[in-house]
Design a protein around this motif. Sequence first.
Motif, PDB file in Angstrom:
ATOM      1  N   ALA A  92       0.828  -1.207   0.000  1.00  0.00           N
ATOM      2  CA  ALA A  92       0.000   0.000   0.000  1.00  0.00           C
ATOM      3  C   ALA A  92       0.861   1.256   0.000  1.00  0.00           C
ATOM      4  CB  ALA A  92      -0.908  -0.005   1.225  1.00  0.00           C
TER       5      ALA A  92
ATOM      6  N   VAL B 298      -2.065   5.604   2.186  1.00  0.00           N
ATOM      7  CA  VAL B 298      -2.926   4.562   2.749  1.00  0.00           C
ATOM      8  C   VAL B 298      -2.398   4.127   4.116  1.00  0.00           C
ATOM      9  CG1 VAL B 298      -3.815   2.220   2.395  1.00  0.00           C
ATOM     10  CG2 VAL B 298      -3.651   3.806   0.456  1.00  0.00           C
TER      11      VAL B 298
ATOM     12  N   HIS C 292     -15.080   6.948  -7.923  1.00  0.00           N
ATOM     13  CA  HIS C 292     -14.051   6.274  -8.718  1.00  0.00           C
ATOM     14  C   HIS C 292     -14.651   5.742 -10.019  1.00  0.00           C
ATOM     15  CE1 HIS C 292     -10.370   4.052  -9.507  1.00  0.00           C
ATOM     16  NE2 HIS C 292     -11.049   2.923  -9.584  1.00  0.00           N
TER      17      HIS C 292
ATOM     18  N   PHE D 276      -9.725  -4.269  -3.266  1.00  0.00           N
ATOM     19  CA  PHE D 276      -8.589  -3.384  -3.023  1.00  0.00           C
ATOM     20  C   PHE D 276      -7.269  -4.163  -3.042  1.00  0.00           C
ATOM     21  CE2 PHE D 276     -12.055  -0.812  -1.378  1.00  0.00           C
ATOM     22  CZ  PHE D 276     -11.720   0.452  -1.831  1.00  0.00           C
TER      23      PHE D 276
ATOM     24  N   TYR E  80      -5.121  -4.160  -7.856  1.00  0.00           N
ATOM     25  CA  TYR E  80      -4.717  -2.849  -8.379  1.00  0.00           C
ATOM     26  C   TYR E  80      -4.283  -1.922  -7.250  1.00  0.00           C
ATOM     27  CZ  TYR E  80      -4.832   1.594 -10.881  1.00  0.00           C
ATOM     28  OH  TYR E  80      -4.491   2.813 -11.430  1.00  0.00           O
ATOM     29  N   PHE E  81      -4.982  -2.001  -6.103  1.00  0.00           N
ATOM     30  CA  PHE E  81      -4.710  -1.092  -4.992  1.00  0.00           C
ATOM     31  C   PHE E  81      -3.684  -1.662  -3.999  1.00  0.00           C
ATOM     32  CE2 PHE E  81      -8.964   0.087  -6.505  1.00  0.00           C
ATOM     33  CZ  PHE E  81      -8.786   1.446  -6.725  1.00  0.00           C
TER      34      PHE E  81
ATOM     35  N   ALA F 133      -8.503   2.715   3.179  1.00  0.00           N
ATOM     36  CA  ALA F 133      -8.811   2.663   1.744  1.00  0.00           C
ATOM     37  C   ALA F 133      -9.331   3.989   1.202  1.00  0.00           C
ATOM     38  CB  ALA F 133      -9.821   1.552   1.474  1.00  0.00           C
TER      39      ALA F 133
ATOM     40  N   CYS G  46      -6.823   5.562  -0.901  1.00  0.00           N
ATOM     41  CA  CYS G  46      -6.481   5.006  -2.221  1.00  0.00           C
ATOM     42  C   CYS G  46      -6.798   5.989  -3.332  1.00  0.00           C
ATOM     43  CB  CYS G  46      -7.257   3.710  -2.467  1.00  0.00           C
ATOM     44  SG  CYS G  46      -6.722   2.309  -1.481  1.00  0.00           S
TER      45      CYS G  46
ATOM     46  N   SER H 110      -1.799   8.801  -4.373  1.00  0.00           N
ATOM     47  CA  SER H 110      -1.972   7.353  -4.467  1.00  0.00           C
ATOM     48  C   SER H 110      -2.317   6.934  -5.889  1.00  0.00           C
ATOM     49  CB  SER H 110      -3.073   6.881  -3.499  1.00  0.00           C
ATOM     50  OG  SER H 110      -2.670   7.032  -2.159  1.00  0.00           O
ATOM     51  N   LEU H 111      -3.218   7.665  -6.538  1.00  0.00           N
ATOM     52  CA  LEU H 111      -3.621   7.311  -7.903  1.00  0.00           C
ATOM     53  C   LEU H 111      -2.439   7.396  -8.864  1.00  0.00           C
ATOM     54  CD1 LEU H 111      -7.118   9.059  -8.059  1.00  0.00           C
ATOM     55  CD2 LEU H 111      -6.668   6.593  -7.972  1.00  0.00           C
TER      56      LEU H 111
ATOM     57  N   TYR I 140      -0.394   4.239  -8.338  1.00  0.00           N
ATOM     58  CA  TYR I 140      -1.022   3.068  -8.955  1.00  0.00           C
ATOM     59  C   TYR I 140      -0.832   3.073 -10.473  1.00  0.00           C
ATOM     60  CZ  TYR I 140      -3.328   2.364  -4.446  1.00  0.00           C
ATOM     61  OH  TYR I 140      -3.584   2.165  -3.110  1.00  0.00           O
TER      62      TYR I 140
END
Length: 390
Positions: A46, A50, A81, A232, A235-236, A275, A278, A283-284, A287
Amino acid sequence: MQHHLASRLDHISSFHVMELMKMAAELEAEGRHLIHMGIGEPDFTAPPDVIAAAATAMAEGKLQYTSSLGLPALRSAISRHYRDQFGLDVPAQRIIVTAGASAALLLACAALVEAGKEVLMPDPSYPCNRHFVAAFEGQARLIPSGPAERFQLSAQMVREHWGAQTAGVLLASPSNPTGTSIPQSELREIIDIVKQRGGYTIVDEIYQGLSYEGAPFSALSLDSDVVVINSFSKYFNMTGWRLGWLVVPESIVPAVEKLAQNLFICASAVAQHAALACFTPDSLAIYAARKEEFRRRRDYLVPALRELGLDVPVTPDGAFYVYADCSRFSDDADAFAKQILREAGVVIVPGKDFGPATAHRYVRLSYANSLENLQEAVRRLKAFLHPEKK
């Protein structure tokens, strides 16, 4: 005292791969260095936002039970999202936060699967999918799905195999073990066929964010009655946090809420508060960069395997798996995987966990490992498979 176990257990098999994992652990205990390409778990964890959100939640004592449907703020964040990433209007009241995608699938099956009724799914597919159906005394009907169908069910296959006892279909796009997705037009046709027959469509989208060819899409863009599972974990990068979600038609939310109250009370409060982070810009961005790293690994590994003679008949367009045909070297993928482990020091997974159709010919390799380790794994495989080229 000898306890009498429920007969439903006869229809639920163990993970065969765990035998391989035990062998790997024994070799490592002896000092062997192994490269792991077996486990379906991101090698990333994470991101900082997060971790910080979890620490803050604990420091502030936000540890009480939440609603069985999930934190309202998290359900709203997931709804945003869908809007921001996919242009979809998925109301927060249709989103149920769950203790991982496994709990989401359990709730979906508890609500929809009738004893004795069939659920169609492709062979190969993730073994737990059929085992959840079996746990509720439904009949998982595996339809052999080869390279011509991208290892997925096609609309024609659903038409041909739908019978008097069929109640629905369970799909995964992108899929474990193959990394392949169902084309949007094909999925639309499948959903229409199932709907015409009064059935339900459940789509596992836990690898949806890890789609490499074109923009990812959700089955929810095709029909609002589809039941969608997400997570989660992948991808997360929150595997051990055990957090996922379920999107259902609004009409069955009360039924799923009743089940969630009784089976789980709620998902982890700490994981839910974490979360929320996230979806921060930082964070995005992390990712998105990690997704590109997965793509880079795929683009290295697939041609490298083909060059070794491990045929990859369908280039994976998502997740972090390659499903490779090993029949040039062996007609027993299980024995082949064990030999690779012992002699090459590379952990891969035989096909038998994923259904009988591809059990003997195929192995699954995960590229959730560093590019440097993947390159070393290929060197080891080359030395094992082609010793004459040393």
